[in-house]
Design a protein around this motif. Structure first.
Motif, PDB file in Angstrom:
ATOM      1  N   ILE A  46      -4.779  -2.822  -0.945  1.00 59.49           N
ATOM      2  CA  ILE A  46      -4.247  -1.368  -1.019  1.00 59.49           C
ATOM      3  C   ILE A  46      -2.771  -1.543  -1.355  1.00 59.49           C
ATOM      4  N   ARG A  47      -2.454  -1.230  -2.769  1.00 58.30           N
ATOM      5  CA  ARG A  47      -1.108  -1.203  -3.075  1.00 58.30           C
ATOM      6  C   ARG A  47      -0.513   0.142  -3.083  1.00 58.30           C
ATOM      7  N   GLN A  48       0.524   0.308  -2.412  1.00 55.28           N
ATOM      8  CA  GLN A  48       0.971   1.782  -2.038  1.00 55.28           C
ATOM      9  C   GLN A  48       2.205   2.016  -3.012  1.00 55.28           C
ATOM     10  N   VAL A  49       2.500   3.184  -3.442  1.00 54.22           N
ATOM     11  CA  VAL A  49       3.981   3.417  -4.292  1.00 54.22           C
ATOM     12  C   VAL A  49       4.977   3.214  -3.104  1.00 54.22           C
ATOM     13  N   TYR A  50       4.785   4.089  -2.200  1.00 55.23           N
ATOM     14  CA  TYR A  50       6.108   4.167  -1.130  1.00 55.23           C
ATOM     15  C   TYR A  50       5.434   3.745   0.159  1.00 55.23           C
ATOM     16  N   GLY A  51       4.362   4.191   0.835  1.00 55.23           N
ATOM     17  CA  GLY A  51       3.846   4.014   2.019  1.00 55.23           C
ATOM     18  C   GLY A  51       4.610   4.808   3.215  1.00 55.23           C
ATOM     19  N   GLU A  52       5.095   5.739   2.988  1.00 58.19           N
ATOM     20  CA  GLU A  52       5.967   6.468   3.912  1.00 58.19           C
ATOM     21  C   GLU A  52       5.200   7.734   4.370  1.00 58.19           C
ATOM     22  N   ASN A  53       4.603   8.340   3.118  1.00 61.19           N
ATOM     23  CA  ASN A  53       4.050   9.729   3.066  1.00 61.19           C
ATOM     24  C   ASN A  53       2.730  10.021   3.132  1.00 61.19           C
ATOM     25  N   GLY A  54       1.866   9.302   2.025  1.00 59.36           N
ATOM     26  CA  GLY A  54       0.493   9.194   1.848  1.00 59.36           C
ATOM     27  C   GLY A  54      -0.064   7.881   1.957  1.00 59.36           C
ATOM     28  N   GLY A  55      -1.447   7.875   1.647  1.00 64.60           N
ATOM     29  CA  GLY A  55      -2.152   6.451   2.081  1.00 64.60           C
ATOM     30  C   GLY A  55      -2.066   6.172   3.340  1.00 64.60           C
ATOM     31  N   PRO A  56      -2.780   4.990   3.515  1.00 64.51           N
ATOM     32  CA  PRO A  56      -2.734   4.558   4.991  1.00 64.51           C
ATOM     33  C   PRO A  56      -1.368   4.337   5.502  1.00 64.51           C
ATOM     34  N   GLY A  57      -0.328   3.779   4.869  1.00 68.90           N
ATOM     35  CA  GLY A  57       0.804   3.916   5.313  1.00 68.90           C
ATOM     36  C   GLY A  57       1.536   5.227   6.066  1.00 68.90           C
ATOM     37  N   GLY A  58       1.169   6.041   5.172  1.00 66.52           N
ATOM     38  CA  GLY A  58       1.471   7.465   5.740  1.00 66.52           C
ATOM     39  C   GLY A  58       0.645   7.972   7.012  1.00 66.52           C
ATOM     40  N   LEU A  59      -0.585   7.314   6.971  1.00 68.58           N
ATOM     41  CA  LEU A  59      -1.477   7.589   8.125  1.00 68.58           C
ATOM     42  C   LEU A  59      -0.904   7.049   9.424  1.00 68.58           C
ATOM     43  N   PHE A  60      -0.441   5.739   9.211  1.00 65.30           N
ATOM     44  CA  PHE A  60       0.298   5.150  10.302  1.00 65.30           C
ATOM     45  C   PHE A  60       1.116   5.589  10.982  1.00 65.30           C
ATOM     46  N   HIS A  61       2.312   6.043   9.772  1.00 62.53           N
ATOM     47  CA  HIS A  61       3.366   6.716  10.271  1.00 62.53           C
ATOM     48  C   HIS A  61       3.236   8.210  10.814  1.00 62.53           C
ATOM     49  N   SER A  62       2.156   8.964  10.346  1.00 64.98           N
ATOM     50  CA  SER A  62       1.816   9.890  10.893  1.00 64.98           C
ATOM     51  C   SER A  62       1.334  10.084  12.494  1.00 64.98           C
ATOM     52  N   LEU A  63       0.450   8.885  12.741  1.00 59.73           N
ATOM     53  CA  LEU A  63      -0.005   8.672  14.035  1.00 59.73           C
ATOM     54  C   LEU A  63       1.160   8.336  15.115  1.00 59.73           C
ATOM     55  N   ARG A  64       2.480   7.507  14.753  1.00 61.81           N
ATOM     56  CA  ARG A  64       3.270   7.266  15.175  1.00 61.81           C
ATOM     57  C   ARG A  64       4.466   8.535  15.985  1.00 61.81           C
ATOM     58  N   ILE A  65       4.480   9.377  14.744  1.00 61.16           N
ATOM     59  CA  ILE A  65       5.651  10.701  14.812  1.00 61.16           C
ATOM     60  C   ILE A  65       5.081  11.895  15.163  1.00 61.16           C
ATOM     61  N   ILE A  66       3.902  12.143  14.661  1.00 59.36           N
ATOM     62  CA  ILE A  66       3.514  13.542  15.051  1.00 59.36           C
ATOM     63  C   ILE A  66       3.288  13.784  16.514  1.00 59.36           C
ATOM     64  N   PRO A  67       2.731  12.791  17.355  1.00 54.67           N
ATOM     65  CA  PRO A  67       2.925  13.254  18.979  1.00 54.67           C
ATOM     66  C   PRO A  67       4.103  13.669  19.478  1.00 54.67           C
ATOM     67  N   PRO A  68       5.309  13.138  19.238  1.00 56.80           N
ATOM     68  CA  PRO A  68       6.614  13.586  19.924  1.00 56.80           C
ATOM     69  C   PRO A  68       7.030  14.724  19.061  1.00 56.80           C
ATOM     70  N   ILE A  69       6.706  14.904  17.670  1.00 58.51           N
ATOM     71  CA  ILE A  69       7.091  16.337  17.364  1.00 58.51           C
ATOM     72  C   ILE A  69       6.202  17.642  17.736  1.00 58.51           C
ATOM     73  N   LEU A  70       5.038  17.209  18.230  1.00 53.38           N
ATOM     74  CA  LEU A  70       4.230  18.252  18.835  1.00 53.38           C
ATOM     75  C   LEU A  70       4.950  18.482  20.024  1.00 53.38           C
ATOM     76  N   GLU A  71       5.302  17.651  20.909  1.00 53.01           N
ATOM     77  CA  GLU A  71       5.936  17.851  22.213  1.00 53.01           C
ATOM     78  C   GLU A  71       7.158  18.611  22.158  1.00 53.01           C
TER      79      GLU A  71
END
Length: 211
Positions: A105-130
């Motif tokens: 899976i080759r991503q353009v950026y890997g920060e916001n979309g695709g599997p990289g964006g998913l990994f990023h989301s799983l890290r950052i969303i919990p503290p932002i919800l807090e």
């Protein structure tokens, strides 16, 4: 107009100092109290010191405070601006890009979309919800501006969890047109009117016309 403005993640030199610079230029916000919050006390103190020195040197009517206590920072806030990351940003971002690549899976950026964006989301969303939970508890009328990525995934999740939160997601993409368009069109930005659309990191300049 005196307001209480809270910057969460203010220990970041880019976000903390950059946002202070923007706020210092705002006429309507003159007289406000700007509260800097970060979990890194050394970085927080550095940004506070630089901000206070700049405000004093230029005789700017702002009060700057700093605290590592989020509840203390948010109490009575009118505005809350969020820009945080979790862990070693660039090391984790590299992993977000290379791990999917191992599976073709080759991503353009890997920060916001695709599997990289998913990994990023799983890290950052919990503290932002807090953070947003604290806003709803301590200053429910405050306006919240999020600069953290993945922008669309964060904002979607937060609004599902806290539908009454006054949340706006912001990105500097379109604002950067002020730097680039004068060079491309060979005319001052003040003479150009633009229309843009799209999502974070997937936005488009739809129209550019002479005023």
């Amino acid at each position: 107009m005196s307001k209480r403005i809270v910057l969460i993640g203010a220990g970041s030199a880019q976000f903390g100092l950059g946002t202070l610079t923007d706020l210092f230029q705002s006429e309507p916000l003159r007289g406000s109290t700007i509260v800097l919050h970060d979990i890194n006390p050394q970085a927080l103190e550095r940004v506070l010191k630089l901000g206070q020195e700049y405000a004093q040197t230029h005789n700017l009517p702002y009060t700057l405070e700093a605290t590592t206590s989020r509840p203390e920072a948010l109490k009575g806030a009118d505005f809350c601006i969020i820009s945080i990351e979790v862990g070693n940003r660039f090391l984790l971002w590299e992993q977000d890009w290379y791990i999917p690549l191992q599976y073709g899976i080759r991503q353009v950026y890997g920060e916001n979309g695709g599997p990289g964006g998913l990994f990023h989301s799983l890290r950052i969303i919990p503290p932002i919800l807090e953070i947003c939970g604290d806003v709803m508890r301590l200053c429910p009328e405050a306006y919240v501006f999020n600069f953290s990525n993945p922008m669309s995934r964060i904002c979607t999740t937060v609004k599902r969890k806290y539908p009454d939160l006054r949340l706006t997601g912001l990105c500097h993409e379109i604002a950067s047109m002020e730097r680039h368009l004068p060079y491309i069109l060979e005319r001052p930005f003040e003479e150009v009117e633009i229309v843009a659309g799209g999502l974070n990191h997937f936005s488009f300049l739809l129209e550019a016309r002479e005023r």
